[in-house]
Motif scaffolding. Structure first.
Motif, mmCIF file in Angstrom:
data_model
loop_
_atom_site.group_PDB
_atom_site.id
_atom_site.type_symbol
_atom_site.label_atom_id
_atom_site.label_comp_id
_atom_site.label_asym_id
_atom_site.label_seq_id
_atom_site.Cartn_x
_atom_site.Cartn_y
_atom_site.Cartn_z
ATOM 1 N N LEU A 1 0.357 5.121 1.395
ATOM 2 C CA LEU A 1 -0.576 5.769 2.280
ATOM 3 C C LEU A 1 0.012 7.295 2.537
ATOM 4 O O LEU A 1 1.199 7.546 2.429
ATOM 5 C CB LEU A 1 -0.574 5.150 3.727
ATOM 6 C CG LEU A 1 -0.917 3.908 3.869
ATOM 7 C CD1 LEU A 1 -0.832 3.237 5.136
ATOM 8 C CD2 LEU A 1 -2.469 3.535 3.524
ATOM 9 N N GLU A 2 -0.815 8.287 2.534
ATOM 10 C CA GLU A 2 -0.543 9.633 2.870
ATOM 11 C C GLU A 2 0.227 9.561 4.484
ATOM 12 O O GLU A 2 -0.293 8.688 5.301
ATOM 13 C CB GLU A 2 -1.749 10.637 3.094
ATOM 14 C CG GLU A 2 -2.529 11.018 1.845
ATOM 15 C CD GLU A 2 -3.689 11.971 2.187
ATOM 16 O OE1 GLU A 2 -3.640 12.492 2.920
ATOM 17 O OE2 GLU A 2 -4.443 11.846 1.173
ATOM 18 N N TYR A 3 1.248 10.591 4.594
ATOM 19 C CA TYR A 3 1.671 10.651 5.874
ATOM 20 C C TYR A 3 0.701 10.838 6.750
ATOM 21 O O TYR A 3 -0.231 12.086 6.878
ATOM 22 C CB TYR A 3 2.870 11.475 5.919
ATOM 23 C CG TYR A 3 3.475 11.449 7.341
ATOM 24 C CD1 TYR A 3 4.445 10.601 7.760
ATOM 25 C CD2 TYR A 3 3.159 12.654 8.257
ATOM 26 C CE1 TYR A 3 5.141 10.374 8.878
ATOM 27 C CE2 TYR A 3 3.657 12.613 9.465
ATOM 28 C CZ TYR A 3 4.359 11.546 9.707
ATOM 29 O OH TYR A 3 5.096 11.681 11.059
ATOM 30 N N HIS A 4 0.809 10.461 8.041
ATOM 31 C CA HIS A 4 -0.063 10.943 9.177
ATOM 32 C C HIS A 4 0.863 10.648 10.504
ATOM 33 O O HIS A 4 1.624 9.791 10.213
ATOM 34 C CB HIS A 4 -1.646 10.381 9.268
ATOM 35 C CG HIS A 4 -1.618 8.586 9.572
ATOM 36 N ND1 HIS A 4 -0.836 7.653 8.720
ATOM 37 C CD2 HIS A 4 -1.821 7.882 10.659
ATOM 38 C CE1 HIS A 4 -1.125 6.560 9.368
ATOM 39 N NE2 HIS A 4 -1.548 6.684 10.415
ATOM 40 N N GLU B 1 0.812 -1.301 -0.079
ATOM 41 C CA GLU B 1 -0.138 -0.063 0.082
ATOM 42 C C GLU B 1 0.940 1.439 -0.110
ATOM 43 O O GLU B 1 2.091 1.172 0.449
ATOM 44 C CB GLU B 1 -1.017 -0.028 1.518
ATOM 45 C CG GLU B 1 -1.884 -0.976 1.401
ATOM 46 C CD GLU B 1 -2.871 -0.749 2.471
ATOM 47 O OE1 GLU B 1 -3.323 0.322 2.832
ATOM 48 O OE2 GLU B 1 -2.965 -1.659 3.475
ATOM 49 N N LEU C 1 -2.365 -0.284 11.501
ATOM 50 C CA LEU C 1 -2.905 -0.603 9.884
ATOM 51 C C LEU C 1 -3.979 -1.800 9.777
ATOM 52 O O LEU C 1 -3.788 -2.761 10.128
ATOM 53 C CB LEU C 1 -1.844 -1.056 8.940
ATOM 54 C CG LEU C 1 -2.191 -1.229 7.490
ATOM 55 C CD1 LEU C 1 -2.743 -0.205 6.899
ATOM 56 C CD2 LEU C 1 -1.028 -1.902 6.836
ATOM 57 N N GLY D 1 6.569 -0.178 7.045
ATOM 58 C CA GLY D 1 6.422 1.203 6.390
ATOM 59 C C GLY D 1 7.544 1.792 6.319
ATOM 60 O O GLY D 1 8.604 1.884 7.163
ATOM 61 N N CYS E 1 5.104 10.546 2.087
ATOM 62 C CA CYS E 1 4.059 9.239 2.121
ATOM 63 C C CYS E 1 4.847 8.019 2.975
ATOM 64 O O CYS E 1 5.818 8.191 3.176
ATOM 65 C CB CYS E 1 4.070 8.462 0.639
ATOM 66 S SG CYS E 1 3.128 9.729 -0.582
#
Length: 173
Positions: free
Chosen positions: A33-36, A31, A54, A96, A80
């Motif tokens: 993903l946008e960074y958070h 995947e 996740l 990640g 990301c």
């Protein structure tokens, strides 16, 4: 005259770290993903940026720039987290990686991949699968199972006091 079969192209995900472009085999990517914001974990190496949830699984997030010996990443608008499956057979897990931006999927044949130069490179040789040349310069292909070696990263996270104590016990015994 028999035809020689060209190697089948493999796909790689290209991404940005600072001013350089890197890529990893797309088969490991699960995947993007946008960074958070992540949860930090005490006593971890600096390159472990934190952990995230996740879908019920705790996933460590590695600052790939730091893991590759560069300064820590600055979180930008395009930052990301790329979720990869890494590790050896039977010990695969999701990890990640924090990257500055994701670019595109590129197809490469074996003929497109060159050996990495033995000099002028700031990465460990075992991290590099090869390099390829594109319009805007070179792309370093990473050997993600080496970069994200669970065993190596775990050994780097052992607190120094525990290592000293264990060594002292061996010397005393």
């Amino acid at each position: 005259m028999p035809m020689t079969r060209q190697s089948e192209p493999e796909q790689y995900l290209s991404f940005q770290l600072g001013t350089d472009v890197f890529a990893c085999n797309i088969l490991q990517v699960k995947e993007i993903l946008e960074y958070h914001r992540l949860t930090s974990v005490p006593q971890m190496p600096a390159f472990v940026h934190g952990v995230m949830n996740l879908r019920g699984t705790v996933v460590p997030v590695i600052d790939l720039a730091q893991r590759c010996g560069r300064p820590a990443s600055t979180i930008l608008r395009r930052s990301c987290i790329v979720i990869l499956e890494a590790g050896q057979e039977g010990q695969r897990q999701y990890v990640g990686i924090l990257v500055d931006a994701v670019h595109e999927v590129i197809s490469l044949t074996a003929d497109d991949i060159l050996s990495a130069p033995a000099f002028g490179n700031h990465l460990r040789p075992d991290f590099i699968a090869g390099v390829t040349h594109r319009q805007h310069g070179f792309i370093m292909l990473l050997q993600m199972d080496k970069v994200l070696s669970i065993e190596e990263m775990a050994s780097l996270s052992a607190p120094a006091g525990v290592q000293i104590k264990a060594e002292s016990l061996c010397l005393m015994g």
